[in-house]
Every structure is written in C-alpha cells, then in structure tokens.
Design an enzyme around this catalytic site. Structure first.
Site, PDB file in Angstrom:
ATOM      1  N   THR A  27     -52.542 -80.269  51.838  1.00 19.39           N
ATOM      2  CA  THR A  27     -51.613 -79.946  50.754  1.00 19.39           C
ATOM      3  C   THR A  27     -51.338 -78.445  50.734  1.00 19.39           C
ATOM      4  OG1 THR A  27     -53.454 -79.648  49.209  1.00 19.39           O
ATOM      5  CG2 THR A  27     -52.492 -81.850  49.354  1.00 19.39           C
ATOM      6  N   ASP A  28     -50.320 -78.062  49.977  1.00 13.43           N
ATOM      7  CA  ASP A  28     -50.043 -76.634  49.803  1.00 13.43           C
ATOM      8  C   ASP A  28     -49.861 -76.312  48.332  1.00 13.43           C
ATOM      9  OD1 ASP A  28     -47.418 -77.228  48.999  1.00 13.43           O
ATOM     10  OD2 ASP A  28     -46.583 -76.874  50.983  1.00 13.43           O
ATOM     11  N   ALA A  29     -49.512 -75.066  48.026  1.00 13.18           N
ATOM     12  CA  ALA A  29     -49.456 -74.608  46.633  1.00 13.18           C
ATOM     13  C   ALA A  29     -48.315 -75.248  45.850  1.00 13.18           C
ATOM     14  CB  ALA A  29     -49.361 -73.083  46.579  1.00 13.18           C
ATOM     15  N   GLY A  31     -48.354 -78.379  45.697  1.00  9.89           N
ATOM     16  CA  GLY A  31     -49.068 -79.569  45.265  1.00  9.89           C
ATOM     17  C   GLY A  31     -48.770 -80.796  46.111  1.00  9.89           C
TER      18      GLY A  31
END
Lengths: 143, 143, 143, 143
Positions: A27-29, A31
């Site tokens: 995942t990344d920032a 979400g």
C-alpha cells in the site's frame, strides 16, 4: 506500439486464475495499493500459469532461456486495498515467432480493478532474442 | 547475535553522510515510510560511501567479490514521510578477517529518525566466504 | 537495544507457520532474494497469524489501532532463491503493557535460512502509543 | 485505450530531465533492473518536475488533491544495470479537464533504454475525480 487492443473484460475469456492477497507493504500513503505493485502480481500469475501447464519457469531458466518483459500496459479502473484478495485472470494474447503477449483482468469479489497486457520475448543468457520454445508457440490462440 | 551495542547517537562520530529523498512509492497506508524501505536506503548509502573512498562497489563486483548481508538491526525512533530529505550518516563498526559492520543514523532536519547496523561478509561468485580485501580491513577503527 | 537473545532454532517452539513462494521480483543481481525483501515476508506472516487467532489486522485498524514496527533484527544464515517455498515459523516473544515481540524462523525444505525478531507498539491514528489490546497482552508466554 | 501514440524519441522534445542512480535493490536475478522498478523512477521524476515548476506535490496533497495514476504504458528497449545513472526526460502529453498525460524517455549515457507514458486524474480525499488545478491545465501543449 506493439501492444494493441485493450483486453477482453469478459471473465469467461480467461482460462487461468490465480489469487493474491495484498500485503500491507504494497500500500501507499493514499491508502491503496501503489500502482507500481501490480507488475509483480502479473509476474507471479505468469509463473503460476506456466507451472500449471507443466512448464515451470525455473525449468525454462535452467535451459538458459528467460522471458524478458518488452512492453507493458495497465489500466487502473478501481483501487485495491490492504488484505484484499485479488483474482488475477490470465489469457494468452498475440504470439509471434519471438514474442508473446498475455492479457490480465484483476478482480476483487468479482468486480474489476485493473486490466493489463504484458509483452515478452525469449532471450538467452546473453540477453539475445531467440525463438520461442515450441510448447509456447503452440499456445497461440487460433486465428 | 553478532551485532553488539547500539550505534552512537552522536552525529560527529559519523564521517560520511548521504542524502536521500523519500519516494511516494516508499510510503504505506499508515502515511509514513514503510519499515522495509529503510534497508535499500542503507544499501544506497554504503554504495555511495564505497565510491567516496575510491572503491566503487561495481569494481569490487567486477573482481568477483560481493559483500553479502549477514545480519541487520534497525531501531525506528520516529517516522519519515513522503518527500522528506533523509540524511543517512555512516561509520565503520567492528571489522574481522572476513566480516565488517556499518553503523547508521538517519536524521531529517537534524532530528533522529532511525538507527541501524548492518553486518557483511565478503563472498566469491559461488557465495563462499573469502577474506576481506586489504583496503577494507584497513578501514577498521583503531581499538 | 530492546531486542534481546536470538530466537530459538527449535521448530517445535513455533506454533504458527505460513508458506510464501518467492517472486522473481524479490530476487537481486546476486541471484538470490534481496535482504530487504524478508521484512514484507515477516509482515505477511504476522497478518496471517492475527487472522488465525480471530483478530484480523483489518479489524484492529478499523478500531483505530496500528501495530507500529519499532525495532527489527534479522540474521541471514543461507540464501533463498526464486520460486523457493519459504515456511515462516512464528512465535510470540516478550510482551509489555505497550509493546510485543515476535520471533521468526524461515526454512526451505526444513533447512534454516533466516531468523528474525520484530518489536511492535500499539499506536492510535495520531501515531501515539496506546496500551496493547487485552487479547494481545493475553498472548504473552507464561514466565 | 486512452493512451495513444508512442512518445517522441527526440530528446529535444523533453524540457525536463531528472537523474536517478540505480540501487542494487532494484536489480533482479537476470542481473538487470526489474521491469516493475521503472514506475517509481517515473513517479520520482514527476515529483521533481512539479517541484521545478513551483507546484510541489506535497502542496497539492496538503490542499486535499492527489494525482491518481489511471493508466501506464512502458516499452523496454534496452536494460539498465546496477549503478547506472538514468536520465529520465519528461514532457507534458494530452491534457483534458480532468486528466493529464506525461511522456518519458529514459537514457543512460545518451542511449535510449525505456520510453513510457503515464495518465493521471485529480482526485479528492475520497478518491473522487475533480477538475485539474488551473496551473496544471495551463501546462497543456498548444494544439
């Protein structure tokens, strides 16, 4: 561009399916799964497909042949999230003497998330293109 | 465990610093850099350190030697975020005939985020341990 | 360092096992799994362990709690390669009011490849430490 | 497919260039950069481009807007290796009210390695498409 039309969105066109659960590390920032993380999902599915037809990729590599990735296309329709179980559906696309394409649909719970195409060439240990193995050419869809 | 005491938190103990900017791809759904993404930061810093002392890692590899990672330890004190500029400070730790350790402090704007130790052995192309190159043994801190 | 003694190398000390197959994307130019790729293996195994005891991590996150990684230690005993099936064995280590540790052994075909410890704290959505959930404290090994 | 013609191979068509050095962690067992590792290179270059025109991506995100990746295409012409310095050349492609495309050429020492296109939409914090910021629409190449 060698990659042509978009892949079929009809699941019944895809004879092989492999399930992958999303890791938190993917995942990344925002979400959601980072867009760069789908290429390893496609790769894992290719490897499982080759195993399923009794041509495990480790055997091909042991014979000195790699399937180099020469082109990719991905369309991100809807995001995937941590812990989602993604079904990656695979079918063979165009096949030439030296290259082959694979089409993919990624679904979660039956709804489409991503479609993709990868194009590959067979290369020897020096990275030089060689003819596809016969068993691979034989997978070409009839015209 | 071969790795011993925690690294010094005194920046002046670290003779080498390399700056890395956080990529969006390195964040996770907690909105911070994923804990697994720091090991490539340490690796990039090692490579720049070796270049700075005129022993680029590509040259070592061309001579048939790799520096295998045999042990790592990281302590995550405070998170890093997208676009942060991380200063990775490096110093040489314990050195034996066949292994060496590196200590790292990671700071952003002068405040500590992570400290780490990596331990390495020199291996040949078969993965067998060999003696450290002389120039590397010579880097050992005086006792 | 908070992380203490090396984990047990006795497989029977580990009540939970999760199998992961190595992706090609996880190898590096040494032909083996890159040392940074093991942390996501440990994470995936933690997530499966929590699911197995009916406390899926998605549920904990939905309640506003994350298990932040505060410290890790890994010892790389022997390499893993493309397509290897890694058995990640997990047990609970030290537990305090606000932190817990997990121990891991990674084996392929029964032979040891890597051992590891991760230490975690429970944090709320602001990243502030909070008490461990009761069910988690209850997992502490009896002294 | 929304992504149209292949990008120009004429370097003088690309007004922005960003240099990235290949990490060892980005290579794979074929000894070259893994094909999945280029997407973070493109992303890092986008972020540096936005900074260079005084619209840092952190500022856009602070205003509640993300640039979601909706489609990508990459053609791998020749491989990159560990420690290569890749020049990523960027130009603006097609721009609509809600989407924009970026074209990329990746060169090492002036020779072409990869070309790519990414397509993006602006989304709010709920992931819903919104109009592009005015400054971004204004970047559209004149027809």
């Amino acid at each position: 561009m060698r990659i042509g039309d978009a892949p079929s969105t009809n699941l019944s066109d895809y004879p092989f399916t492999h399930r992958i659960r999303v890791r938190f590390a993917e995942t990344d920032a925002m979400g959601i799964v980072h867009h760069g993380r789908y290429l390893p999902y496609l790769e894992e599915t290719r490897v499982e497909y080759l195993r399923s037809i009794d041509h495990p990729y480790t055997a091909t590599r042991a014979e000195g042949i790699d399937f180099s990735v020469i082109e990719v296309w991905l369309s991100y329709v809807a995001p995937c999230c941590f812990d989602d179980e993604i079904d990656v559906h695979l079918r063979i696309g165009a096949v030439t003497r030296a290259t082959f394409q694979l089409h993919y649909l990624l679904t979660v719970g039956g709804t489409m998330r991503t479609s993709a195409i990868t194009a590959h060439s067979a290369v020897n240990s020096d990275g030089r293109p060689v003819r596809l193995p016969t068993w691979l050419s034989a997978l070409a869809p009839s015209p």
